[in-house]
Write a protein that holds these residues in place. Structure first.
Motif, PDB file in Angstrom:
ATOM      1  N   THR A  82       0.827  -1.202   0.000  1.00 37.71           N
ATOM      2  CA  THR A  82       0.000   0.000   0.000  1.00 37.71           C
ATOM      3  C   THR A  82       0.862   1.252   0.000  1.00 37.71           C
ATOM      4  OG1 THR A  82      -0.144   0.167   2.403  1.00 37.71           O
ATOM      5  CG2 THR A  82      -1.759  -1.253   1.289  1.00 37.71           C
ATOM      6  N   ASN A  83       0.227   2.355  -0.361  1.00 34.86           N
ATOM      7  CA  ASN A  83       0.904   3.648  -0.344  1.00 34.86           C
ATOM      8  C   ASN A  83       0.738   4.351   0.993  1.00 34.86           C
ATOM      9  OD1 ASN A  83      -1.850   3.726  -1.065  1.00 34.86           O
ATOM     10  ND2 ASN A  83      -1.648   5.843  -1.693  1.00 34.86           N
ATOM     11  N   SER A  84      -0.286   3.971   1.745  1.00 30.35           N
ATOM     12  CA  SER A  84      -0.616   4.689   2.978  1.00 30.35           C
ATOM     13  C   SER A  84       0.303   4.292   4.127  1.00 30.35           C
ATOM     14  CB  SER A  84      -2.072   4.435   3.355  1.00 30.35           C
ATOM     15  OG  SER A  84      -2.313   3.041   3.435  1.00 30.35           O
ATOM     16  N   ASN A  85       0.360   3.011   4.418  1.00 31.16           N
ATOM     17  CA  ASN A  85       1.148   2.582   5.571  1.00 31.16           C
ATOM     18  C   ASN A  85       2.133   1.477   5.248  1.00 31.16           C
ATOM     19  OD1 ASN A  85      -0.562   0.466   5.178  1.00 31.16           O
ATOM     20  ND2 ASN A  85      -1.565   0.544   7.172  1.00 31.16           N
ATOM     21  N   GLY A  86       2.291   1.157   3.970  1.00 33.87           N
ATOM     22  CA  GLY A  86       3.251   0.134   3.579  1.00 33.87           C
ATOM     23  C   GLY A  86       2.818  -1.269   3.924  1.00 33.87           C
ATOM     24  N   ALA A  87       1.537  -1.473   4.160  1.00 33.63           N
ATOM     25  CA  ALA A  87       1.049  -2.831   4.424  1.00 33.63           C
ATOM     26  C   ALA A  87       1.245  -3.697   3.177  1.00 33.63           C
ATOM     27  CB  ALA A  87      -0.424  -2.790   4.815  1.00 33.63           C
ATOM     28  N   THR A  88       1.515  -4.973   3.408  1.00 32.30           N
ATOM     29  CA  THR A  88       1.815  -5.879   2.298  1.00 32.30           C
ATOM     30  C   THR A  88       0.842  -7.062   2.261  1.00 32.30           C
ATOM     31  OG1 THR A  88       3.418  -7.043   3.690  1.00 32.30           O
ATOM     32  CG2 THR A  88       4.265  -5.266   2.299  1.00 32.30           C
ATOM     33  N   HIS A  89       0.632  -7.567   1.071  1.00 28.82           N
ATOM     34  CA  HIS A  89      -0.245  -8.715   0.868  1.00 28.82           C
ATOM     35  C   HIS A  89       0.405  -9.617  -0.167  1.00 28.82           C
ATOM     36  CE1 HIS A  89      -3.739  -6.803   2.943  1.00 28.82           C
ATOM     37  NE2 HIS A  89      -3.041  -5.728   2.635  1.00 28.82           N
ATOM     38  N   TYR A  90       0.292 -10.939   0.039  1.00 36.46           N
ATOM     39  CA  TYR A  90       0.970 -11.889  -0.821  1.00 36.46           C
ATOM     40  C   TYR A  90       0.040 -13.015  -1.279  1.00 36.46           C
ATOM     41  CZ  TYR A  90       5.141  -9.713   1.151  1.00 36.46           C
ATOM     42  OH  TYR A  90       6.098  -8.802   1.539  1.00 36.46           O
ATOM     43  N   ALA A  91       0.359 -13.553  -2.438  1.00 37.93           N
ATOM     44  CA  ALA A  91      -0.283 -14.787  -2.854  1.00 37.93           C
ATOM     45  C   ALA A  91       0.207 -15.904  -1.943  1.00 37.93           C
ATOM     46  CB  ALA A  91       0.078 -15.089  -4.305  1.00 37.93           C
ATOM     47  N   ASP A  92      -0.643 -16.882  -1.729  1.00 42.51           N
ATOM     48  CA  ASP A  92      -0.267 -17.988  -0.845  1.00 42.51           C
ATOM     49  C   ASP A  92       0.991 -18.699  -1.332  1.00 42.51           C
ATOM     50  OD1 ASP A  92      -3.687 -19.055  -0.098  1.00 42.51           O
ATOM     51  OD2 ASP A  92      -2.441 -17.446   0.741  1.00 42.51           O
TER      52      ASP A  92
END
Length: 122
Positions: free
Chosen positions: A52-62
């Motif tokens: 994300t641009n807001s807080n740098g949160a990350t999400h990944y494919a399994d």
């Protein structure tokens, strides 16, 4: 029109590591969520990760969670994908892309790079 340029791909043995980079020409890079996708031969392009641009949160494919790490350096307008413990099934062209909001959906990413080839040998 934003331009995205990926680099860092190459040939690596299984178990090895690579770091991909994606440089953006966007004037307002911090406005965008940045994602990585990949496309293997004969397969559809698939989501890998976004940050994300807001807080740098990350999400990944399994399939890559725990092995890949996405990060961004807003001062350099660059997003990275650190890939470790690579497997032959990670072989693909890797693309970065930008979106206006958090999403795993390809169709919602508006700008795309030309891609960089990653090949993992067994």
């Amino acid at each position: 029109q934003e331009q995205l340029v990926e680099s860092g791909g190459g040939l690596v043995q299984a178990g090895g590591s690579l770091r991909l980079s994606c440089a953006s020409s966007a004037r307002a890079f911090t406005n965008y969520v940045m994602g990585w996708f990949r496309q293997a031969p004969g397969k559809e392009r698939e989501f890998v990760a976004f940050i994300t641009n807001s807080n740098g949160a990350t999400h990944y494919a399994d399939s890559v969670n725990g092995r890949f790490t996405i990060s961004r350096d807003n001062a350099k307008n660059t997003v990275y994908l650190q890939m470790t413990n690579l497997k032959p099934e990670d072989t693909a062209i890797y693309y970065c892309a930008s979106a206006a909001h958090q999403t795993r959906s390809l169709s919602e990413y508006r700008s795309w790079g030309q891609g960089t080839q990653v090949t993992v040998s067994a």
